[in-house]
Every structure is written in structure tokens, then in C-alpha cells.
Design an enzyme around this catalytic site. Structure first.
Site, PDB file in Angstrom:
ATOM      1  N   GLY A 142       2.446   2.038  10.939  1.00  0.00           N
ATOM      2  CA  GLY A 142       3.350   3.180  10.819  1.00  0.00           C
ATOM      3  C   GLY A 142       4.088   3.537  12.096  1.00  0.00           C
ATOM      4  O   GLY A 142       4.723   4.588  12.174  1.00  0.00           O
ATOM      5  N   SER A 161       3.514  -2.316  10.348  1.00  0.00           N
ATOM      6  CA  SER A 161       4.962  -2.306  10.565  1.00  0.00           C
ATOM      7  C   SER A 161       5.654  -3.617  10.198  1.00  0.00           C
ATOM      8  O   SER A 161       6.587  -4.050  10.885  1.00  0.00           O
ATOM      9  CB  SER A 161       5.286  -1.914  12.016  1.00  0.00           C
ATOM     10  OG  SER A 161       4.849  -0.591  12.273  1.00  0.00           O
ATOM     11  N   HIS A 178      -9.423   1.000   5.129  1.00  0.00           N
ATOM     12  CA  HIS A 178      -8.129   1.169   5.801  1.00  0.00           C
ATOM     13  C   HIS A 178      -8.317   2.071   7.018  1.00  0.00           C
ATOM     14  O   HIS A 178      -9.121   3.009   6.980  1.00  0.00           O
ATOM     15  CB  HIS A 178      -7.113   1.758   4.823  1.00  0.00           C
ATOM     16  CG  HIS A 178      -5.714   1.747   5.357  1.00  0.00           C
ATOM     17  ND1 HIS A 178      -5.257   2.684   6.252  1.00  0.00           N
ATOM     18  CD2 HIS A 178      -4.687   0.892   5.135  1.00  0.00           C
ATOM     19  CE1 HIS A 178      -4.002   2.401   6.558  1.00  0.00           C
ATOM     20  NE2 HIS A 178      -3.630   1.321   5.901  1.00  0.00           N
ATOM     21  N   GLU A 183      -5.192  -5.309  10.707  1.00  0.00           N
ATOM     22  CA  GLU A 183      -4.196  -4.253  10.878  1.00  0.00           C
ATOM     23  C   GLU A 183      -4.465  -3.497  12.175  1.00  0.00           C
ATOM     24  O   GLU A 183      -5.259  -2.537  12.191  1.00  0.00           O
ATOM     25  CB  GLU A 183      -4.274  -3.265   9.711  1.00  0.00           C
ATOM     26  CG  GLU A 183      -4.002  -3.873   8.364  1.00  0.00           C
ATOM     27  CD  GLU A 183      -3.414  -2.842   7.406  1.00  0.00           C
ATOM     28  OE1 GLU A 183      -2.294  -3.064   6.942  1.00  0.00           O
ATOM     29  OE2 GLU A 183      -4.053  -1.805   7.184  1.00  0.00           O
ATOM     30  N   LYS A 208       0.096   4.255  -0.245  1.00  0.00           N
ATOM     31  CA  LYS A 208      -0.543   5.450   0.348  1.00  0.00           C
ATOM     32  C   LYS A 208      -0.302   6.661  -0.565  1.00  0.00           C
ATOM     33  O   LYS A 208      -0.271   6.500  -1.786  1.00  0.00           O
ATOM     34  CB  LYS A 208      -0.025   5.685   1.765  1.00  0.00           C
ATOM     35  CG  LYS A 208      -0.099   4.418   2.613  1.00  0.00           C
ATOM     36  CD  LYS A 208       0.107   4.663   4.068  1.00  0.00           C
ATOM     37  CE  LYS A 208       0.120   3.338   4.808  1.00  0.00           C
ATOM     38  NZ  LYS A 208       0.183   3.494   6.244  1.00  0.00           N
ATOM     39  N   GLU A 264      -6.655   4.440   8.119  1.00  0.00           N
ATOM     40  CA  GLU A 264      -6.453   5.880   7.858  1.00  0.00           C
ATOM     41  C   GLU A 264      -7.719   6.493   7.270  1.00  0.00           C
ATOM     42  O   GLU A 264      -8.059   7.635   7.558  1.00  0.00           O
ATOM     43  CB  GLU A 264      -5.237   6.086   6.943  1.00  0.00           C
ATOM     44  CG  GLU A 264      -3.945   5.878   7.718  1.00  0.00           C
ATOM     45  CD  GLU A 264      -2.769   5.397   6.889  1.00  0.00           C
ATOM     46  OE1 GLU A 264      -2.809   5.478   5.649  1.00  0.00           O
ATOM     47  OE2 GLU A 264      -1.801   4.903   7.501  1.00  0.00           O
ATOM     48  N   ASN A 299       0.866  -1.187   0.000  1.00  0.00           N
ATOM     49  CA  ASN A 299       0.000   0.000   0.000  1.00  0.00           C
ATOM     50  C   ASN A 299       0.899   1.232   0.000  1.00  0.00           C
ATOM     51  O   ASN A 299       1.488   1.575   1.017  1.00  0.00           O
ATOM     52  CB  ASN A 299      -0.889  -0.035   1.260  1.00  0.00           C
ATOM     53  CG  ASN A 299      -1.725   1.222   1.411  1.00  0.00           C
ATOM     54  OD1 ASN A 299      -1.842   2.026   0.477  1.00  0.00           O
ATOM     55  ND2 ASN A 299      -2.328   1.386   2.584  1.00  0.00           N
TER      56      ASN A 299
HETATM   57  C1  PEP Z   1      -0.755   0.036   6.270  1.00  0.00           C
HETATM   58  O1  PEP Z   1      -0.956   1.240   6.334  1.00  0.00           O
HETATM   59  O2  PEP Z   1      -1.568  -0.703   5.708  1.00  0.00           O
HETATM   60  C2  PEP Z   1       0.461  -0.470   6.873  1.00  0.00           C
HETATM   61  C3  PEP Z   1       0.514  -1.731   7.143  1.00  0.00           C
HETATM   62  O3  PEP Z   1       1.459   0.453   7.106  1.00  0.00           O
HETATM   63  P1  PEP Z   1       2.917   0.151   7.756  1.00  0.00           P
HETATM   64  O4  PEP Z   1       3.425  -1.115   7.146  1.00  0.00           O
HETATM   65  O5  PEP Z   1       3.717   1.352   7.410  1.00  0.00           O
HETATM   66  O6  PEP Z   1       2.688   0.011   9.228  1.00  0.00           O
END
Ligand code: PEP
Length: 256
Positions: free
Chosen positions: A175, A214, A97, A169, A11, A99, A9
């Protein structure tokens, strides 16, 4: 269980030129063969160019969008519909998601409409669910994750559910550099699996459940030792072709 899926992703990162440079570089590093399914989700503006480069180069990566709107067309300024994505060659679309939920106020009901729109138009939804730190600390992880999954997938038939991928998630892991431990991830993946089997029977057994939050080349190997983790949704680490390719290498094969 099918092969694992590793989806990146992006973003709101990369111009069209940067996106194309990434694909060229990543194509040299990504594992060949089909042990792991790979998807990349660039921003909307880069979908066309990336889609064309995937076609031209015959790369084994699938194109994913980061969101969609549930109507097919009309006066919805700024929105993108499922037929538009399908026409560009998208295979997957990320929905719900954290976000989008946190920054743009998206609800489970809206995620559900998006899931149905995706399925209606031949796209495979990747529905994201996950608890916040406060919810985890209050002991509400199972209830929150179950509720988000069941509401987001409400009304999806046993036939259509086979097109769906779920991404667990935890919001506190996205993040932050603090991934969930394998034990924490497995606990939720197992709960989701049971929930899906109760709801969709045998078809529920086949839904891929990804982990996201992460994931890095450093922790991916440990996460993928778990047979309950059917792949990953990767944010930050997928922006670097070396790191993303390493994670994919670590994802195969699924242990029995
Ligand atoms: C995400 O936003 O779907 C995600 C997993 O981000 P990150 O790997 O940066 O934590």
C-alpha cells in the site's frame, strides 16, 4: 512449476452491488484460457453473491476468502469458519496477512491453526509472510521471513503442502506505492524455495511463491520476467478491473 496465480485481495472495499459490477466488467477484460490462474478475494459479505456470479457466468476465476477462524463452529462472535467458506464455493483463503498481524495482533501460531483448518476442510491457504522496514534495515529479513513461513506451516505434511501457496509481502511495500525490486524479491523467493525444499523435499519445489506489495500494471512486467516469482497477491490495483486485467496479461507465461 504450475501456472502462475494472480490473486486480488479486495480488503474492506466494495458493497455487494459494487462487487457484482466489478466481476461483470472484469470478465470482459480478463485473459481467456488457463495460462494464468485468477482468484478474487472480496469481503466476506460479498462472497456468496460473487461466488454465484462466477458459477453462473462460467468465469475462470476462483473465489478466495480474506481470512477464517480455525474452529468449525461455536460461540465465536464475528468469526467465519472453513466449512462456511467451503460451502460458499471458496477455493483459496488468505491467512496471516500483515494487516491482520499488525492491526489485529495475529501470531504465527494462530496463522498455523488457520492453515491446518483450511487444509482439513479442502481450502487452499495463501500464507502471507514479510518483514517490516525496521527488520529489513536491521538485516533481519531472511530470519523473519523464514521463521514466519516455517511457523505458519508447521506440521503440514508433504502431501498437504501441495495445497499451500506462499505470498512474500514485505510490509514496507504494501500500500505504499514502493514495490520491492526484482532483485529484492528474488533474494527472498530463493531463500524460501531452499527452505521449502529442505523441509518438504520435492513437494517443497512445487509450492507457488507469490510476490505482493504495490504490484501495478507499470511494474508487473518486470517482476514477472523473473522465473522465481510464481504470481502475485495484488491489493490496490486489483480494485480497478482494467489494472487487474493488465497485470494478469503480463503474468503469462512463466519464463523457463
Ligand atoms: C496486499 O495487501 O496484499 C497488497 C499487496 O496490497 P497493495 O498491492 O495495495 O500493496
Amino acid at each position: 512449476m504450475q501456472q502462475r496465480l494472480i490473486a486480488g485481495n479486495w480488503k474492506m472495499h466494495k458493497t455487494v452491488q459494487e462487487a457484482l459490477a466489478f466481476i461483470q466488467e472484469f470478465a470482459k477484460l480478463a485473459p481467456q484460457g488457463n495460462q494464468v490462474e485468477i482468484a478474487v478475494a472480496p469481503p466476506f459479505l460479498a462472497l456468496h453473491a460473487v461466488g454465484q456470479s462466477l458459477g453462473d457466468g462460467d468465469y475462470p476465476f476462483k473465489l478466495a476468502a480474506q481470512d477464517l477462524f480455525w474452529e468449525e463452529e461455536g460461540a465465536f462472535t464475528g468469526e467465519i469458519s472453513a466449512p462456511m467458506l467451503k460451502h460458499l464455493g471458496c477455493h483459496y483463503v488468505i491467512i496471516g496477512h500483515s494487516e491482520r498481524r499488525r492491526l489485529f495482533g495475529e501470531t504465527d501460531e494462530e496463522a498455523n491453526k488457520k492453515v491446518h483448518a483450511a487444509i482439513r476442510h479442502g481450502l487452499s491457504p495463501i500464507l502471507c509472510v514479510g518483514e517490516s522496514l525496521q527488520e529489513r534495515q536491521a538485516g533481519r529479513t531472511s530470519a523473519i521471513v523464514r521463521e514466519q513461513a516455517l511457523r505458519g506451516l508447521q506440521g503440514v505434511s508433504s502431501e498437504a503442502i501441495q495445497k499451500v501457496t506462499l505470498a512474500y509481502e514485505p510490509v514496507w511495500a504494501i500500500g505504499t506505492g514502493h514495490a520491492a525490486s526484482v532483485v529484492q524479491a528474488e533474494e527472498v523467493h530463493t531463500l524460501l524455495r531452499t527452505t521449502f525444499q529442505e523441509q518438504w523435499g520435492q513437494a517443497g519445489q512445487e509450492i507457488r511463491i507469490l510476490y505482493g506489495g504495490s504490484v501495478t500494471p507499470e511494474n508487473a512486467g518486470e517482476l514477472f520476467r523473473s522465473a522465481h516469482i510464481n504470481g502475485a497477491l495484488v491489493g490496490k490495483a486489483c480494485l480497478n478491473p482494467q489494472a487487474f486485467a493488465k497485470i494478469i496479461h503480463l503474468a503469462s507465461p512463466i519464463p523457463q
